[in-house]
Design an enzyme around this catalytic site. Structure first.
Site, PDB file in Angstrom:
ATOM      1  N   ASN A 211      -7.874  10.400 -54.615  1.00  0.00           N
ATOM      2  CA  ASN A 211      -6.929  11.107 -53.158  1.00  0.00           C
ATOM      3  C   ASN A 211      -5.752  10.651 -52.991  1.00  0.00           C
ATOM      4  OD1 ASN A 211      -7.574   9.202 -51.172  1.00  0.00           O
ATOM      5  ND2 ASN A 211      -9.809   9.903 -51.828  1.00  0.00           N
TER       6      ASN A 211
ATOM      7  N   PHE B 142     -13.624   8.615 -39.466  1.00  0.00           N
ATOM      8  CA  PHE B 142     -12.026   9.759 -38.941  1.00  0.00           C
ATOM      9  C   PHE B 142     -13.577  10.704 -39.954  1.00  0.00           C
ATOM     10  CE2 PHE B 142      -8.363   8.177 -38.066  1.00  0.00           C
ATOM     11  CZ  PHE B 142      -8.841   6.673 -37.869  1.00  0.00           C
TER      12      PHE B 142
ATOM     13  N   LYS C  13     -20.493  16.190 -38.379  1.00  0.00           N
ATOM     14  CA  LYS C  13     -19.909  14.043 -38.541  1.00  0.00           C
ATOM     15  C   LYS C  13     -20.299  13.126 -37.651  1.00  0.00           C
ATOM     16  CE  LYS C  13     -17.016  15.660 -41.922  1.00  0.00           C
ATOM     17  NZ  LYS C  13     -15.960  16.091 -42.785  1.00  0.00           N
TER      18      LYS C  13
ATOM     19  N   ASP D 196     -15.835  11.779 -52.648  1.00  0.00           N
ATOM     20  CA  ASP D 196     -17.717  12.465 -52.554  1.00  0.00           C
ATOM     21  C   ASP D 196     -18.244  12.014 -53.795  1.00  0.00           C
ATOM     22  OD1 ASP D 196     -17.518  12.599 -49.367  1.00  0.00           O
ATOM     23  OD2 ASP D 196     -16.840  14.364 -49.458  1.00  0.00           O
TER      24      ASP D 196
ATOM     25  N   LYS E 117     -23.920  11.649 -39.054  1.00  0.00           N
ATOM     26  CA  LYS E 117     -23.531   9.708 -39.232  1.00  0.00           C
ATOM     27  C   LYS E 117     -24.409   8.999 -38.347  1.00  0.00           C
ATOM     28  CE  LYS E 117     -20.103  11.137 -43.147  1.00  0.00           C
ATOM     29  NZ  LYS E 117     -19.459  11.218 -43.936  1.00  0.00           N
TER      30      LYS E 117
ATOM     31  N   LYS F  32     -11.170   6.227 -74.430  1.00  0.00           N
ATOM     32  CA  LYS F  32     -10.447   8.053 -74.213  1.00  0.00           C
ATOM     33  C   LYS F  32     -10.637   8.712 -74.407  1.00  0.00           C
ATOM     34  CE  LYS F  32      -5.673   8.719 -73.780  1.00  0.00           C
ATOM     35  NZ  LYS F  32      -4.021   8.781 -74.159  1.00  0.00           N
TER      36      LYS F  32
HETATM   37  N1  CTP Z   1     -17.442   9.101 -45.644  1.00  0.00           N
HETATM   38  C1  CTP Z   1     -17.905   7.210 -46.596  1.00  0.00           C
HETATM   39  N2  CTP Z   1     -18.975   7.934 -47.411  1.00  0.00           N
HETATM   40  C2  CTP Z   1     -18.678   8.707 -48.135  1.00  0.00           C
HETATM   41  C3  CTP Z   1     -17.868   9.995 -47.594  1.00  0.00           C
HETATM   42  C4  CTP Z   1     -17.438   9.514 -46.097  1.00  0.00           C
HETATM   43  O1  CTP Z   1     -17.777   6.670 -45.865  1.00  0.00           O
HETATM   44  N3  CTP Z   1     -19.317   8.445 -49.350  1.00  0.00           N
HETATM   45  C5  CTP Z   1     -17.106   8.405 -44.478  1.00  0.00           C
HETATM   46  C6  CTP Z   1     -15.127   8.245 -44.735  1.00  0.00           C
HETATM   47  O2  CTP Z   1     -14.350   7.042 -44.909  1.00  0.00           O
HETATM   48  C7  CTP Z   1     -15.289   9.124 -43.209  1.00  0.00           C
HETATM   49  C8  CTP Z   1     -16.389   9.964 -42.625  1.00  0.00           C
HETATM   50  O3  CTP Z   1     -17.354   9.264 -44.011  1.00  0.00           O
HETATM   51  O4  CTP Z   1     -15.822   7.940 -41.733  1.00  0.00           O
HETATM   52  C9  CTP Z   1     -16.119  11.699 -43.144  1.00  0.00           C
HETATM   53  O5  CTP Z   1     -14.927  11.553 -44.728  1.00  0.00           O
HETATM   54  P1  CTP Z   1     -15.300  12.704 -45.013  1.00  0.00           P
HETATM   55  O6  CTP Z   1     -14.227  12.852 -45.741  1.00  0.00           O
HETATM   56  O7  CTP Z   1     -13.755  13.345 -43.119  1.00  0.00           O
HETATM   57  O8  CTP Z   1     -16.222  14.123 -44.729  1.00  0.00           O
HETATM   58  P2  CTP Z   1     -17.531  14.065 -45.826  1.00  0.00           P
HETATM   59  O9  CTP Z   1     -18.307  13.443 -44.773  1.00  0.00           O
HETATM   60  O10 CTP Z   1     -16.976  13.362 -46.918  1.00  0.00           O
HETATM   61  O11 CTP Z   1     -17.949  15.483 -45.610  1.00  0.00           O
HETATM   62  P3  CTP Z   1     -16.796  16.649 -46.485  1.00  0.00           P
HETATM   63  O12 CTP Z   1     -15.617  16.231 -47.509  1.00  0.00           O
HETATM   64  O13 CTP Z   1     -17.547  17.454 -46.591  1.00  0.00           O
HETATM   65  O14 CTP Z   1     -15.529  17.121 -44.663  1.00  0.00           O
END
Ligand code: CTP
Length: 425
Positions: A223, A338, A352, A292, A356, A302
């Site tokens: 990303n 975050f 969230k 995710d 969490k 490859k």
């Molecule tokens: N995070 C994590 N592990 C993951 C995904 C996210 O520890 N696999 C943590 C990120 O570092 C951040 C928080 O969870 O502190 C929220 O991440 P975000 O990407 O905003 O949310 P998601 O939980 O991934 O949900 P969504 O993508 O559906 O918004």
């Protein structure tokens, strides 16, 4: 003793930025004197008023004019042979918010340790009451010489901050300790002198940057995270005295000084490092943009382009939610996440935080000017478990990081019997 007392008083009175600060830059005669020019430039850029004092031997290495033009001030090159009168030297000492001597030779170190005042710099130094940073730079045998080390110990005991020189090949072709650190590092360590160490004794664990999930040996899913916010959080914690471990995905920015950097690539690796270290931490801040999902079965070779196919599908499986796992395991730790959102900021962030088991969440909108990935600034809203919230307007990510720690200390500190601290701008 008196020096220590004055040093502490000054540190608590002045804020962390250089804006409007009077800094005396002492330059001694050494090949590294050219680095003082860059240091001066950094200090000026940060808004400091810099007064340069050069020893006679420094003039052999860099011209006074360079420092005069860049500092926009007279340069003091001697007690009697400059436009700057000796009375003004004492004024400079009185006005100083900090002094940095870079490079500092064995000669000036010896003089300061023994209160010898036989030139402008050593004389001014006797009148200085502000924090002082000494940056030794010399041949490694000279640096390791017992008398020099003894003098450095004296200066340290007197309350001066000694920046350890780097090691490597020196100008004299010997290899060892004695190299003047880069100007950016001197600047950063000087800034640290100004910051109240209200995180001293705390272990802070931070994650930053993106993760990379391999599709094949040459391609990955990732990303746009630049790591800037997470690195700012780690830097701020270190400046405020914490013991910091930064677990970082691949980024193109330099790590903060004085931290323990652990580099990872995948979400799995990040999970391992964070969960291994979390029991030992007091504050955990997950800033990383963790992928995710990852390809279910990354190819060993490859993937070759095939003609006449209807595209390519990659099957993805879920990555561990690191923060959620940390939330389940946490005991005394302050856990923060975050939330990067494109819509419904508040409701998504609160969900969230709940899911969490967080103590705080910083929510920010991505895709808007001045905020989110890649930008040097951010705009966040902090939500706390206890229902409090705080809007932080657009500001530099380092400033946001300070606001975050202000809030954490106000909450976490109160729980642990610490006094509430004032805002560090
Ligand atoms: N995070 C994590 N592990 C993951 C995904 C996210 O520890 N696999 C943590 C990120 O570092 C951040 C928080 O969870 O502190 C929220 O991440 P975000 O990407 O905003 O949310 P998601 O939980 O991934 O949900 P969504 O993508 O559906 O918004």
């Amino acid at each position: 003793m008196l020096m220590n007392h004055l040093l502490l008083r000054k540190i608590f009175l002045i804020d962390m930025t250089f804006k409007g600060k009077n800094i005396i830059l002492g330059v001694c005669g050494g090949i590294a004197a050219y680095k003082a020019v860059e240091l001066l430039r950094l200090l000026k850029k940060a808004g400091a008023e810099v007064r340069v004092v050069m020893t006679e031997s420094a003039l052999e290495f860099v011209g006074e004019l360079t420092f005069r033009v860049l500092s926009e001030n007279d340069v003091c090159t001697g007690l009697f042979n400059t436009d700057v009168s000796s009375v003004r030297h004492i004024e400079w000492a009185n006005d100083a918010d900090a002094v940095v001597i870079a490079p500092a030779t064995a000669n000036i170190i010896g003089k300061l340790a023994n209160a010898i005042a036989d030139d402008a710099l050593s004389t001014i130094m006797l009148a200085v009451t502000s924090p002082v940073m000494i940056c030794p730079s010399m041949n490694s045998n000279m640096y390791e010489n017992l008398a020099v080390q003894r003098n450095l110990d004296i200066l340290e005991n007197d309350g001066m901050f000694i920046l350890e020189p780097g090691s490597g090949e020196l100008a004299c072709k010997t290899t060892g300790a004695g190299r003047l650190p880069e100007p950016a590092m001197i600047f950063d360590r000087l800034e640290k002198l100004f910051v109240k160490k209200d995180l001293k004794g705390k272990k802070v664990l931070v994650s930053a940057g993106p993760t990379r999930e391999a599709i094949d040996p040459v391609r990955y899913i990732s990303n746009h995270s630049s790591g800037k916010m997470g690195y700012a959080v780690a830097r701020c914690a270190e400046l405020r005295g914490a013991d910091v471990c930064l677990v970082s995905g691949p980024v193109a920015i330099d790590p903060p000084f004085g931290i323990d950097l652990v580099k990872i690539e995948t979400a799995d690796e990040m999970a391992g490092e964070i969960l291994d270290r979390m029991d030992d931490a007091d504050i955990i801040i997950m800033v990383a943009a963790v992928a995710d999902y990852r390809p279910a079965a990354p190819e060993k070779l490859k993937i070759k382009k095939k003609d006449n196919t209807n595209g390519l599908s990659i099957s993805l499986i879920e990555n561990p939610d690191i923060l959620k796992q940390a939330g389940k395991r946490k005991k005394r730790q302050f856990l923060m996440g975050f939330a990067a959102e494109t819509n419904d900021l508040e409701i998504n962030a609160l969900i969230k935080m709940e899911k969490k088991n967080l103590d705080m969440i910083a929510a920010n909108l991505v895709g808007v000017a001045g905020s989110g990935f890649g930008s040097d600034t951010n705009k966040v809203k902090l939500f706390l478990k206890n229902g409090k919230s705080q809007d932080i307007p657009v500001m530099e990510k380092t400033q946001i990081a300070h606001r975050i720690f202000d809030s954490i200390l106000a909450e976490h500190g109160a729980e642990h019997g610490r006094e509430e601290i004032s805002h560090v701008p």
